[in-house]
Scaffold this motif. Structure first.
Motif, PDB file in Angstrom:
ATOM      1  N   SER A 162      -7.974 -33.119  29.230  1.00  0.00           N
ATOM      2  CA  SER A 162      -6.490 -31.528  28.064  1.00  0.00           C
ATOM      3  C   SER A 162      -7.162 -31.151  27.533  1.00  0.00           C
ATOM      4  N   ASN A 163      -8.511 -30.973  26.768  1.00  0.00           N
ATOM      5  CA  ASN A 163      -8.975 -30.719  25.150  1.00  0.00           C
ATOM      6  C   ASN A 163      -8.780 -29.217  25.026  1.00  0.00           C
ATOM      7  N   ASN A 164      -8.801 -28.527  25.987  1.00  0.00           N
ATOM      8  CA  ASN A 164      -8.118 -27.218  26.154  1.00  0.00           C
ATOM      9  C   ASN A 164      -6.527 -26.415  26.402  1.00  0.00           C
ATOM     10  N   ASP A 165      -5.825 -27.130  26.138  1.00  0.00           N
ATOM     11  CA  ASP A 165      -4.664 -27.432  26.982  1.00  0.00           C
ATOM     12  C   ASP A 165      -3.482 -27.124  25.491  1.00  0.00           C
ATOM     13  N   VAL A 166      -3.934 -27.374  24.583  1.00  0.00           N
ATOM     14  CA  VAL A 166      -3.356 -27.193  23.616  1.00  0.00           C
ATOM     15  C   VAL A 166      -3.940 -27.045  22.249  1.00  0.00           C
ATOM     16  N   ASN A 167      -2.962 -25.994  21.372  1.00  0.00           N
ATOM     17  CA  ASN A 167      -3.774 -26.188  19.871  1.00  0.00           C
ATOM     18  C   ASN A 167      -4.380 -27.400  19.360  1.00  0.00           C
ATOM     19  N   ALA A 168      -4.823 -27.108  18.014  1.00  0.00           N
ATOM     20  CA  ALA A 168      -5.529 -28.721  17.620  1.00  0.00           C
ATOM     21  C   ALA A 168      -3.656 -29.949  17.184  1.00  0.00           C
ATOM     22  N   ILE A 169      -3.276 -29.358  16.462  1.00  0.00           N
ATOM     23  CA  ILE A 169      -1.580 -30.177  16.175  1.00  0.00           C
ATOM     24  C   ILE A 169      -0.993 -30.154  17.097  1.00  0.00           C
ATOM     25  N   GLY A 170      -0.698 -29.288  18.278  1.00  0.00           N
ATOM     26  CA  GLY A 170      -0.221 -30.237  19.220  1.00  0.00           C
ATOM     27  C   GLY A 170      -0.915 -30.569  19.791  1.00  0.00           C
ATOM     28  N   LYS A 171      -2.608 -31.037  19.953  1.00  0.00           N
ATOM     29  CA  LYS A 171      -2.918 -31.929  20.903  1.00  0.00           C
ATOM     30  C   LYS A 171      -2.590 -33.428  19.423  1.00  0.00           C
ATOM     31  N   ILE A 172      -2.473 -33.389  18.223  1.00  0.00           N
ATOM     32  CA  ILE A 172      -2.356 -34.337  17.798  1.00  0.00           C
ATOM     33  C   ILE A 172      -1.238 -34.751  18.305  1.00  0.00           C
ATOM     34  N   LYS A 173      -0.346 -34.558  17.893  1.00  0.00           N
ATOM     35  CA  LYS A 173       1.879 -34.559  18.080  1.00  0.00           C
ATOM     36  C   LYS A 173       1.380 -35.059  19.265  1.00  0.00           C
ATOM     37  N   LYS A 174       1.174 -34.596  21.003  1.00  0.00           N
ATOM     38  CA  LYS A 174       1.161 -35.440  21.892  1.00  0.00           C
ATOM     39  C   LYS A 174       0.068 -36.323  22.500  1.00  0.00           C
ATOM     40  N   LEU A 175      -1.113 -36.825  22.162  1.00  0.00           N
ATOM     41  CA  LEU A 175      -1.358 -37.969  21.048  1.00  0.00           C
ATOM     42  C   LEU A 175      -0.942 -38.648  21.039  1.00  0.00           C
ATOM     43  N   PHE A 176       0.241 -38.645  19.187  1.00  0.00           N
ATOM     44  CA  PHE A 176       0.722 -39.769  18.677  1.00  0.00           C
ATOM     45  C   PHE A 176       1.569 -40.247  19.468  1.00  0.00           C
ATOM     46  N   PHE A 177       2.524 -38.893  20.438  1.00  0.00           N
ATOM     47  CA  PHE A 177       3.267 -39.537  21.189  1.00  0.00           C
ATOM     48  C   PHE A 177       3.458 -40.022  22.604  1.00  0.00           C
ATOM     49  N   GLU A 178       2.356 -39.821  23.341  1.00  0.00           N
ATOM     50  CA  GLU A 178       1.640 -40.768  23.721  1.00  0.00           C
ATOM     51  C   GLU A 178       1.410 -42.081  23.580  1.00  0.00           C
ATOM     52  N   TYR A 179       0.619 -42.566  22.501  1.00  0.00           N
ATOM     53  CA  TYR A 179       0.303 -43.613  21.512  1.00  0.00           C
ATOM     54  C   TYR A 179       1.412 -44.983  21.561  1.00  0.00           C
ATOM     55  N   VAL A 180       2.754 -43.755  20.428  1.00  0.00           N
ATOM     56  CA  VAL A 180       4.120 -44.673  20.749  1.00  0.00           C
ATOM     57  C   VAL A 180       4.609 -45.133  22.632  1.00  0.00           C
ATOM     58  N   LYS A 181       3.871 -43.871  23.208  1.00  0.00           N
ATOM     59  CA  LYS A 181       4.703 -44.708  24.942  1.00  0.00           C
ATOM     60  C   LYS A 181       3.845 -46.106  25.661  1.00  0.00           C
ATOM     61  N   TYR A 182       2.603 -45.645  24.856  1.00  0.00           N
ATOM     62  CA  TYR A 182       1.875 -46.794  25.089  1.00  0.00           C
ATOM     63  C   TYR A 182       2.208 -47.927  24.873  1.00  0.00           C
ATOM     64  N   MET A 183       2.414 -48.083  23.927  1.00  0.00           N
ATOM     65  CA  MET A 183       2.801 -49.571  22.360  1.00  0.00           C
ATOM     66  C   MET A 183       3.878 -50.120  23.633  1.00  0.00           C
ATOM     67  N   ARG A 184       4.744 -49.063  23.709  1.00  0.00           N
ATOM     68  CA  ARG A 184       6.538 -49.533  24.299  1.00  0.00           C
ATOM     69  C   ARG A 184       5.754 -50.459  25.586  1.00  0.00           C
ATOM     70  N   THR A 185       4.828 -49.872  25.905  1.00  0.00           N
ATOM     71  CA  THR A 185       4.667 -50.073  27.992  1.00  0.00           C
ATOM     72  C   THR A 185       4.345 -51.564  27.227  1.00  0.00           C
ATOM     73  N   TYR A 186       2.627 -51.391  26.447  1.00  0.00           N
ATOM     74  CA  TYR A 186       2.627 -52.355  26.267  1.00  0.00           C
ATOM     75  C   TYR A 186       2.691 -54.012  25.660  1.00  0.00           C
ATOM     76  N   ILE A 187       3.937 -53.510  25.239  1.00  0.00           N
ATOM     77  CA  ILE A 187       4.355 -54.589  24.460  1.00  0.00           C
ATOM     78  C   ILE A 187       5.544 -55.373  25.199  1.00  0.00           C
ATOM     79  N   SER A 188       6.243 -53.970  26.086  1.00  0.00           N
ATOM     80  CA  SER A 188       7.622 -54.528  27.040  1.00  0.00           C
ATOM     81  C   SER A 188       6.752 -55.513  28.031  1.00  0.00           C
ATOM     82  N   LEU A 189       5.174 -54.857  28.509  1.00  0.00           N
ATOM     83  CA  LEU A 189       4.195 -55.653  29.378  1.00  0.00           C
ATOM     84  C   LEU A 189       4.737 -57.384  29.401  1.00  0.00           C
TER      85      LEU A 189
END
Length: 193
Positions: A162-189
């Motif tokens: 997904s490197n070409n998907d969005v600009n640098a700031i958009g990618k950082i935001k996307k990664l951060f929001f995905e990280y939050v979802k990942y942590m939520r899933t990890y903790i719930s499991l």
């Protein structure tokens, strides 16, 4: 003097907490970067599921199917307002595959539901192995969610770059929001939810 000591303790605890979060975020980024496709052309796979959401996921899944991997492909999480003909028109190169080998799931609206609906689709069709296609940044969480249902099944993963998907700031935001979802899933499991 006591108030200053308390303030220093609070600052130290907050700093340590931020360092912990940043360290874990870097660990998450390394998971994304190092997540490699774990199937080969010689792996026996009878089905493919594409988790819709980002560009290039469907085309990568269709490409894999057209290369002789899997008998059938499930597009999971398709918006209810999108018709199969619209998707077919987006990928004219694979038009024949849509007539015989593609199913649509428009029930799923999140990754947990994607994994559940995929499990039900595999059971209904009596498939014993599946290749899951999604974006690279999404894969760590996809793997967590799919392991809820697929402990004994042969499950393989193919991340789409997904490197070409969005600009640098958009990618950082996307990664951060995905990280939050990942942590939520990890903790719930971890707590058994």
């Amino acid at each position: 003097m006591l108030n200053q000591f308390k303030d220093n303790i609070v600052h130290i605890i907050l700093t340590l907490f931020l360092i912990l979060i940043l360290s874990h975020f870097i660990f998450f980024l390394s998971l994304v970067k190092n997540f490699k496709s774990d199937y080969s052309a010689f792996t026996s796979i009878d089905s493919i599921v594409v988790l819709t959401g980002d560009k290039f996921r469907i085309s990568k899944g269709m490409e894999i199917l057209s290369n002789g991997i899997g008998e059938k492909l499930l597009l999971s999480g398709v918006n209810k307002n999108i018709k199969i003909i619209n998707i077919k028109n987006e990928f004219p190169k694979y038009k024949n595959y849509f007539d015989c080998c593609v199913d649509i799931d428009n029930i799923s609206s999140n990754t947990f539901e994607n994994s559940r609906e995929t499990f039900l689709w595999l059971e209904k069709n009596k498939y014993i192995s599946v290749l899951v296609v999604s974006s690279d940044y999404h894969m760590p969480r996809v793997k967590l969610e799919f392991e809820r249902f697929f402990e004994t099944r042969n499950t393989y993963y193919h991340p789409v770059n997904s490197n070409n998907d969005v600009n640098a700031i958009g990618k950082i935001k996307k990664l951060f929001f995905e990280y939050v979802k990942y942590m939520r899933t990890y903790i719930s499991l971890a707590v058994g939810l």
